[in-house]
Design a protein around this motif. Structure first.
Motif, PDB file in Angstrom:
ATOM      1  N   THR A   1       4.070  14.174  -8.242  1.00 30.15           N
ATOM      2  CA  THR A   1       3.252  13.681  -7.143  1.00 30.15           C
ATOM      3  C   THR A   1       4.026  12.929  -6.080  1.00 30.15           C
ATOM      4  O   THR A   1       3.512  12.705  -4.994  1.00 30.15           O
ATOM      5  CB  THR A   1       2.164  12.737  -7.689  1.00 30.15           C
ATOM      6  OG1 THR A   1       2.780  11.653  -8.400  1.00 30.15           O
ATOM      7  CG2 THR A   1       1.243  13.480  -8.642  1.00 30.15           C
ATOM      8  N   THR A   2       5.257  12.525  -6.364  1.00 30.93           N
ATOM      9  CA  THR A   2       5.974  11.752  -5.361  1.00 30.93           C
ATOM     10  C   THR A   2       6.405  12.621  -4.190  1.00 30.93           C
ATOM     11  O   THR A   2       6.911  13.731  -4.367  1.00 30.93           O
ATOM     12  CB  THR A   2       7.210  11.063  -5.971  1.00 30.93           C
ATOM     13  OG1 THR A   2       7.925  10.388  -4.938  1.00 30.93           O
ATOM     14  CG2 THR A   2       8.135  12.042  -6.644  1.00 30.93           C
TER      15      THR A   2
ATOM     16  N   ARG B   1       2.371   1.775  -3.374  1.00 29.33           N
ATOM     17  CA  ARG B   1       1.379   2.325  -4.296  1.00 29.33           C
ATOM     18  C   ARG B   1       1.167   3.821  -4.038  1.00 29.33           C
ATOM     19  O   ARG B   1       1.060   4.619  -4.972  1.00 29.33           O
ATOM     20  CB  ARG B   1       0.051   1.562  -4.159  1.00 29.33           C
ATOM     21  CG  ARG B   1      -0.045   0.313  -5.031  1.00 29.33           C
ATOM     22  CD  ARG B   1      -1.447  -0.281  -4.992  1.00 29.33           C
ATOM     23  NE  ARG B   1      -1.720  -0.892  -3.709  1.00 29.33           N
ATOM     24  CZ  ARG B   1      -1.485  -2.175  -3.418  1.00 29.33           C
ATOM     25  NH1 ARG B   1      -0.963  -2.970  -4.342  1.00 29.33           N
ATOM     26  NH2 ARG B   1      -1.759  -2.666  -2.228  1.00 29.33           N
ATOM     27  N   GLU B   2       1.108   4.187  -2.759  1.00 24.79           N
ATOM     28  CA  GLU B   2       0.910   5.589  -2.401  1.00 24.79           C
ATOM     29  C   GLU B   2       2.050   6.461  -2.921  1.00 24.79           C
ATOM     30  O   GLU B   2       1.836   7.580  -3.381  1.00 24.79           O
ATOM     31  CB  GLU B   2       0.801   5.715  -0.891  1.00 24.79           C
ATOM     32  CG  GLU B   2       0.616   7.146  -0.383  1.00 24.79           C
ATOM     33  CD  GLU B   2       0.590   7.193   1.133  1.00 24.79           C
ATOM     34  OE1 GLU B   2       0.089   6.235   1.743  1.00 24.79           O
ATOM     35  OE2 GLU B   2       1.103   8.175   1.697  1.00 24.79           O
ATOM     36  N   ARG B   3       3.260   5.928  -2.873  1.00 29.20           N
ATOM     37  CA  ARG B   3       4.428   6.680  -3.334  1.00 29.20           C
ATOM     38  C   ARG B   3       4.589   6.631  -4.850  1.00 29.20           C
ATOM     39  O   ARG B   3       5.420   7.349  -5.413  1.00 29.20           O
ATOM     40  CB  ARG B   3       5.699   6.119  -2.681  1.00 29.20           C
ATOM     41  CG  ARG B   3       5.799   6.378  -1.187  1.00 29.20           C
ATOM     42  CD  ARG B   3       7.027   5.696  -0.625  1.00 29.20           C
ATOM     43  NE  ARG B   3       7.315   6.078   0.754  1.00 29.20           N
ATOM     44  CZ  ARG B   3       8.329   5.575   1.450  1.00 29.20           C
ATOM     45  NH1 ARG B   3       9.144   4.672   0.904  1.00 29.20           N
ATOM     46  NH2 ARG B   3       8.541   5.966   2.694  1.00 29.20           N
TER      47      ARG B   3
ATOM     48  N   ASP C   1       0.828  -1.207   0.000  1.00 32.06           N
ATOM     49  CA  ASP C   1       0.000   0.000   0.000  1.00 32.06           C
ATOM     50  C   ASP C   1       0.866   1.261   0.000  1.00 32.06           C
ATOM     51  O   ASP C   1       0.572   2.242  -0.695  1.00 32.06           O
ATOM     52  CB  ASP C   1      -0.939   0.015   1.211  1.00 32.06           C
ATOM     53  CG  ASP C   1      -2.095  -0.963   1.078  1.00 32.06           C
ATOM     54  OD1 ASP C   1      -2.350  -1.436  -0.053  1.00 32.06           O
ATOM     55  OD2 ASP C   1      -2.726  -1.268   2.108  1.00 32.06           O
ATOM     56  N   LEU C   2       1.936   1.233   0.808  1.00 31.00           N
ATOM     57  CA  LEU C   2       2.827   2.388   0.882  1.00 31.00           C
ATOM     58  C   LEU C   2       3.540   2.608  -0.450  1.00 31.00           C
ATOM     59  O   LEU C   2       3.700   3.745  -0.911  1.00 31.00           O
ATOM     60  CB  LEU C   2       3.838   2.200   2.017  1.00 31.00           C
ATOM     61  CG  LEU C   2       4.793   3.376   2.292  1.00 31.00           C
ATOM     62  CD1 LEU C   2       4.001   4.659   2.574  1.00 31.00           C
ATOM     63  CD2 LEU C   2       5.709   3.047   3.460  1.00 31.00           C
TER      64      LEU C   2
ATOM     65  N   GLU D   1       1.956  -0.423  -9.047  1.00 27.14           N
ATOM     66  CA  GLU D   1       0.631  -0.335  -9.635  1.00 27.14           C
ATOM     67  C   GLU D   1      -0.024  -1.701  -9.554  1.00 27.14           C
ATOM     68  O   GLU D   1       0.666  -2.730  -9.666  1.00 27.14           O
ATOM     69  CB  GLU D   1       0.699   0.131 -11.090  1.00 27.14           C
ATOM     70  CG  GLU D   1       1.254   1.532 -11.257  1.00 27.14           C
ATOM     71  CD  GLU D   1       1.363   1.964 -12.716  1.00 27.14           C
ATOM     72  OE1 GLU D   1       1.862   3.076 -12.957  1.00 27.14           O
ATOM     73  OE2 GLU D   1       0.975   1.159 -13.593  1.00 27.14           O
TER      74      GLU D   1
END
Length: 474
Positions: A92-93, A70-72, A67-68, A76
């Protein structure tokens, strides 16, 4: 698609058994291996259950790590297809060095340039595949690659300005285009008209040529044709540098009636018009259709400049000049004293990006609208004394400080982790101290944080170390 086994990922991530929190250490290990190339991009990672069994941790721990990632932006996933490695979009990173406010890093609020769009990677890969065909020549084309000039000409034609490829000269960015035009067409002592405020590097280029700068005031409401016409006639202006499309820094958009009036005034005064269209493709709201300034040209005095830097990416360093075929050839000969030709690979990348123009415009609109909303909302909530007109396109707010001074504020803001572009950068002889240009080209969360830092800088003054030199990338 290639894949890595649980054993391989566990070995590559190399997480110490006692690491805490373990899920973050695992995510950091995978991320580090992606960045150093040991785990390639577009490689499928093992199922969470299998990796958990190999690492002897709970599946919940591996799920949290994925999850982390994917958030960073490093992972995918698609239901039924698993998860594969990726590289985040720079805009966005969270650990983008251009956005960092930790340690010595400052949020780059002085630079109105967006990060690369998602289409860039694919366009680069296609350009690399195209490159061998061009490797048979010597790589020097002073006019630019025909494949790119054809796409630029086609875009002008689609905008209502019939253009042939031989009217296009590819340059190494728009600043190079400005320098070339001024160097060929302006002599020492010649009067050059510029908007005030304006793009500061254009003023720098004119001054390097020894030109005499003639300012013409500009407001959020736009240009006043009678004042421009008067300045051209009274000062005998040789060339006028104007940015009619979401002007930098005000964001103003010149309507067709004003364009026609300015072109007519230039014709009467014998003034050349150097028209910077760098922001032209970035309308964010529904705005009236406007024709290129050159569409109102009846005697070949309008020279148009475009750039890949705002729609696509400044790192490509590709710009262009649209003029008569004869002037384009003269400029190509003249450039030999500067750089002979622009890089082939970057030109091929931009040619491929033209095939994705509408896709990229849509992506830019989404990102810039979100950034604009965050910046406007933050300023209205936390700095309500400052006033501005919300532009309908472009990437910047031109903010009136109403009592604050921009230069001391910029010094204080640097101590609070934000690098600013104070108004005098965009004016002449120290004017515009009561203004500040704020770009909304950064992610919304970064802009929201920057506004809070600006509020603190305004309230408390300098804090921490202020850099001795603030480089103006505007």
């Amino acid at each position: 698609m290639r894949h890595l086994s649980a054993v391989q990922v566990a070995r590559l991530a190399a997480v110490e058994p006692g690491a805490r929190p373990y899920y973050r250490a695992l995510a950091d290990g995978v991320r580090a291996r992606i960045l150093d190339g040991q785990i390639p991009v577009r490689v499928r990672l093992p199922a969470e259950r299998h990796l958990a069994e190999e690492l002897r941790v709970s599946r919940t721990t591996v799920t949290a790590a994925y999850d982390l990632l994917r958030e960073r932006g490093y992972l995918e996933s698609r239901q039924g297809s698993g998860s594969w490695t990726a590289l985040p979009r720079p805009a966005t990173t969270a650990d983008n060095p251009w956005l960092s406010t930790d340690g010595d890093g400052l949020t780059q609020l002085h630079c109105a340039a967006p990060a690369a769009p998602s289409a860039l990677r694919e366009a680069m890969l296609e350009a690399v595949d195209d490159l061998p065909r061009f490797g048979l020549g010597n790589g020097y084309d002073p006019m630019g690659l025909p494949v790119l000039r054809e796409r630029i000409a086609a875009r002008y034609t689609a905008r209502g300005l019939a253009t042939r490829p031989e009217q296009v000269l590819v340059t190494t960015g728009s600043q190079h285009a400005i320098l070339l035009a001024l160097d060929l067409l302006v002599g020492p002592g010649d009067p050059v008209l510029v908007e005030s405020p304006t793009y500061p590097h254009a003023v720098d280029a004119a001054r390097r040529r020894g030109a005499r700068i003639v300012p013409a005031g500009l407001t959020h409401e736009g240009w006043q044709p009678d004042l421009l016409a008067g300045a051209m006639l009274q000062s005998g202006v040789r060339l006028a540098y104007l940015m009619p499309d979401f002007q930098n820094p005000t964001g103003a958009l010149m309507d067709d009636a004003t364009r026609a009036a300015v072109a007519a005034a230039a014709r009467r005064a014998g003034t050349l018009l150097l028209i910077d269209e760098t922001w032209q493709e970035l309308a964010l709201d529904d705005v009236p259709e406007t024709a290129p300034m050159a569409a109102f040209d009846t005697d070949s005095r309008v020279i148009s400049i475009g750039s890949a830097s705002k729609l696509w990416w400044g790192g490509l360093r590709v710009g262009w000049i649209r003029a008569t075929a004869a002037l384009a050839r003269r400029l190509a000969v003249h450039r030999s004293a500067v750089d002979i030709a622009s890089p082939v690979l970057e030109q091929l990348v931009v040619a491929r990006l033209f095939d994705r123009l509408e896709e990229t415009r849509a992506e830019r609109r989404r990102g810039l609208r979100a950034g604009r909303a965050a910046l406007v909302s933050g300023l209205r909530e936390h700095l309500p004394e400052w006033t501005f007109t919300v532009p309908r396109g472009g990437g910047t707010l031109w903010v009136r400080l109403n009592g604050d001074a921009a230069t001391p504020l910029a010094e204080a803001a640097a101590g609070h982790g934000v690098r600013l572009a104070p108004g005098p950068w965009f004016g002449l002889e120290g004017t515009l101290e009561g203004y500040l240009r704020l770009p909304f080209t950064l992610p919304p969360q970064t802009l929201a944080e920057a506004v809070l830092r600006l509020r603190d800088a305004r309230a408390n003054g300098p804090r921490g170390h202020v850099p001795e030199s603030l480089i103006a990338l505007v």
